[in-house]
Design a protein around this motif. Structure first.
Motif, PDB file in Angstrom:
ATOM      1  N   UNK A   1      -7.184  17.666  -0.671  1.00  0.00           N
ATOM      2  CA  UNK A   1      -6.121  16.782  -0.199  1.00  0.00           C
ATOM      3  C   UNK A   1      -6.500  15.329  -0.397  1.00  0.00           C
TER       4      UNK A   1
ATOM      5  N   UNK B   1       2.218   1.843  -3.491  1.00  0.00           N
ATOM      6  CA  UNK B   1       1.228   2.484  -4.370  1.00  0.00           C
ATOM      7  C   UNK B   1       1.353   4.003  -4.262  1.00  0.00           C
TER       8      UNK B   1
ATOM      9  N   UNK C   1      -5.674   9.742  -5.571  1.00  0.00           N
ATOM     10  CA  UNK C   1      -5.103   9.609  -6.925  1.00  0.00           C
ATOM     11  C   UNK C   1      -3.731   8.983  -6.883  1.00  0.00           C
ATOM     12  N   UNK C   2      -2.930   9.334  -5.869  1.00  0.00           N
ATOM     13  CA  UNK C   2      -1.625   8.686  -5.718  1.00  0.00           C
ATOM     14  C   UNK C   2      -1.810   7.176  -5.706  1.00  0.00           C
ATOM     15  N   UNK C   3      -2.725   6.737  -4.882  1.00  0.00           N
ATOM     16  CA  UNK C   3      -2.924   5.291  -4.727  1.00  0.00           C
ATOM     17  C   UNK C   3      -3.370   4.663  -6.050  1.00  0.00           C
TER      18      UNK C   3
ATOM     19  N   UNK D   1      -8.896   3.533   4.560  1.00  0.00           N
ATOM     20  CA  UNK D   1      -8.113   4.045   5.684  1.00  0.00           C
ATOM     21  C   UNK D   1      -7.956   5.553   5.574  1.00  0.00           C
ATOM     22  N   UNK D   2      -7.652   6.013   4.369  1.00  0.00           N
ATOM     23  CA  UNK D   2      -7.421   7.442   4.170  1.00  0.00           C
ATOM     24  C   UNK D   2      -8.721   8.236   4.245  1.00  0.00           C
TER      25      UNK D   2
ATOM     26  N   UNK E   1       2.760   6.300  -7.181  1.00  0.00           N
ATOM     27  CA  UNK E   1       1.756   7.224  -7.700  1.00  0.00           C
ATOM     28  C   UNK E   1       2.263   8.657  -7.673  1.00  0.00           C
TER      29      UNK E   1
ATOM     30  N   UNK F   1      -3.132   5.790  -9.221  1.00  0.00           N
ATOM     31  CA  UNK F   1      -2.091   5.819 -10.251  1.00  0.00           C
ATOM     32  C   UNK F   1      -0.978   4.841  -9.919  1.00  0.00           C
ATOM     33  N   UNK F   2      -0.581   4.793  -8.663  1.00  0.00           N
ATOM     34  CA  UNK F   2       0.460   3.872  -8.233  1.00  0.00           C
ATOM     35  C   UNK F   2       0.094   2.440  -8.560  1.00  0.00           C
TER      36      UNK F   2
ATOM     37  N   UNK G   1       0.832  -1.211   0.000  1.00  0.00           N
ATOM     38  CA  UNK G   1       0.000   0.000   0.000  1.00  0.00           C
ATOM     39  C   UNK G   1       0.864   1.258   0.000  1.00  0.00           C
TER      40      UNK G   1
ATOM     41  N   UNK H   1      -6.584   0.655   1.355  1.00  0.00           N
ATOM     42  CA  UNK H   1      -5.798   1.863   1.579  1.00  0.00           C
ATOM     43  C   UNK H   1      -6.681   3.100   1.475  1.00  0.00           C
TER      44      UNK H   1
ATOM     45  N   UNK I   1      -6.272  14.205  -4.013  1.00  0.00           N
ATOM     46  CA  UNK I   1      -4.904  13.966  -4.466  1.00  0.00           C
ATOM     47  C   UNK I   1      -4.343  12.676  -3.872  1.00  0.00           C
ATOM     48  N   UNK I   2      -4.575  12.478  -2.588  1.00  0.00           N
ATOM     49  CA  UNK I   2      -4.027  11.280  -1.946  1.00  0.00           C
ATOM     50  C   UNK I   2      -4.614  10.009  -2.564  1.00  0.00           C
TER      51      UNK I   2
END
Lengths: 211, 211
Positions: free
Chosen positions: B185, A192, B191-193, B162-163, A196, B195-196, A189, B159, B188-189
Motif C-alpha cells: 500500500x 499530486x 508512487x501516486x505522489x 506524512x504518509x 498520480x 507520478x503526480x 499535495x 507528503x 503505491x501511495x
DNA sequence: TGTACATCAGTGAACGCGCGTTCACTGATGTAC
DNA sequence: TGTACATCAGTGAACGCGCGTTCACTGATGTAC
C-alpha cells in the motif's frame, strides 16, 4: 423527558464540556483527572460515577461526538461541491472550518489515535476509516464522471486522509497567515495524489493493451 | 575515561534503556514515572537527579538518539539505491527494518510528536523536517537525473513523510503478514505522489509555452 | 387531589497509594604533594 | 609510593500532594393508589 432526566442530561453535558474545555496544546485527555473534570463541571468527584464508569468512557463519548460532527461536515462539503465548487478546494475549506470551530474535538482524535488506550485507538481508527471510505466513494464517482478514473480510490482516499490529518495537526496551533500557507500546501499535495492516481490508470491501460 | 565517568555513563545508559523498554502500545513516555524508570534501571529514585534534571530531559535525549538512528538509516538506504536498487522500494524496505529494530524509538517520535510537551514537539518536528529535507534533495537529484523533474520536491517529500509515518504507526503493532500488505500500500501511495508531481511539472511547462 | 413509599443524582468524609522532590549522609574514586 | 583531602554517584528517610474509589447519607423527583 422528566425533570430528573433532563437535569441528568445537563450534568452529563457539563462533564463532557469540562473535559473538552481543558484540552489544549499542553494538556491531553490522558493527562486529565476525574477530579479535575468534576471540579470544572461543578459537581463533586463522587458524582462523576452517576454518569460514567470511568474517565475513558467519557472520552469515548467525545470521540463519538467528534465522528458525528465530522460526518455532518462531509455532507455539507458534498452539497457545496454539487452546487459547483472545486472538489479539492471546497473540501479543504470545509475541513479547515471544522478545525477552527472544533479544535479540541480534533485534538482528541489526533492525539488519542496514537495514544495509550486501545479502546480509543480502535474507536478513532473506525471513525477515520469511515471518513476515508466515504471520501473514496466520492472520489470514484467524480473520477468516473470526468472519465478520468482513479487507479485505486480507496488508497487515494487513505493517502489523502493521512495528509489531511498531518497538516491539520500543524494548522491547529498556527496563525491565520500560516493557515493560509498550509491550505495552499495541502491543496498541492492532494493534487499530486489525484493526478498520480489518474495517470497510473492510463498507464496501466496502455500496458494491458500492449500485452 | 576515568572509572567514575565510565560508571556514570553506564548508569545513564541504563536509565535511557529502562525508559525505552517500558514503552509499549499501552504505555507512552508521558505515562512513565521517574520512580518507575529508576526502579527498572536498578537505582534509587533520588539518584536519577545525578543524570537528568527531570524525566523530560531523558526523553529528549531519546528523541535525539532516534534522530541519529534515522539519519544513519537514510545514508544506508542511499548507498543501496546507488548500487542500483529501486528508489521507492529500497527506501520502504529500509524504513520497515528501522521500525522492526527500533520500535520504541519510533513509538516515541510518533506519540510525542502530537504530545503534551512543547519541547518534545519542537525537537521531533526538527528531526522530521530534517528527514524530509534530505529526502527532498534525493528526490530532486533523482528526478533531474531521469529528466523527469518534480514539481516541488520539498512538498513531495513532506507528503511522503506524512504518509510514511502514518503507515509506520499502523505497521508497528501488526503481524508480518499485515506488514507485507502495508508495504505494498505504501509503495503505491508514494508512487501516486511521485507520478503526480512529475506530471504536473510537464503540464505546467505546456501551460507556460502556451502563454 | 393527597398520601405513602421508591428512586436516584448528588454529597462529604475517609481510605490507601504512588508520586516528585529535599536533605544530610556514605564511601569509593580522583587529585595534589 | 604514601598520605591527606576533595569530589561526587548513589542512598534512605521523610515530606506533602492529588489521585481514584468506597461508603452511608440526603432530599428532591417520580409513582402507585
Amino acid at each position: 423527558m422528566s425533570v430528573r432526566a433532563e437535569q441528568k442530561q445537563k450534568t452529563r453535558r457539563a462533564l463532557m464540556d469540562a473535559a473538552l474545555t481543558q484540552l489544549s496544546p499542553e494538556k491531553g485527555f490522558a493527562s486529565l483527572s476525574l477530579r479535575e473534570v468534576a471540579r470544572e463541571a461543578g459537581i463533586a468527584p463522587t458524582s462523576f460515577y452517576r454518569h460514567f464508569n470511568e474517565l475513558d468512557e467519557l472520552g469515548l463519548a467525545l470521540v463519538d461526538e467528534a465522528g458525528v460532527t465530522l460526518r455532518q461536515l462531509m455532507r455539507q462539503a458534498r452539497k457545496r461541491i454539487e452546487k459547483g465548487g472545486s472538489a479539492v478546494g471546497t473540501s479543504i475549506e470545509t475541513f479547515m472550518e471544522y478545525l477552527s470551530s472544533n479544535p479540541n474535538h480534533f485534538r482528541l482524535l489526533l492525539r488519542e489515535r496514537t495514544g495509550i488506550s486501545k479502546a480509543f485507538r480502535t474507536a478513532i481508527k473506525a471513525e477515520l476509516d469511515h471518513f476515508a471510505t466515504e471520501l473514496a466513494e466520492d472520489l470514484k464517482r467524480a473520477g468516473d464522471l470526468k472519465d478520468r478514473p482513479l487507479d485505486d480510490p480507496q488508497m487515494v482516499a487513505d493517502a489523502m486522509v493521512a495528509i489531511i490529518f498531518n497538516q491539520g495537526s500543524e494548522a491547529l496551533d498556527s496563525s491565520p497567515k500560516e493557515k493560509a500557507t498550509l491550505k495552499e500546501r495541502l491543496k498541492i499535495e492532494l493534487k499530486y495524489i489525484l493526478r498520480g492516481a489518474e495517470i497510473i490508470t492510463i498507464e496501466n491501460r496502455a500496458k494491458n493493451k500492449a500485452d
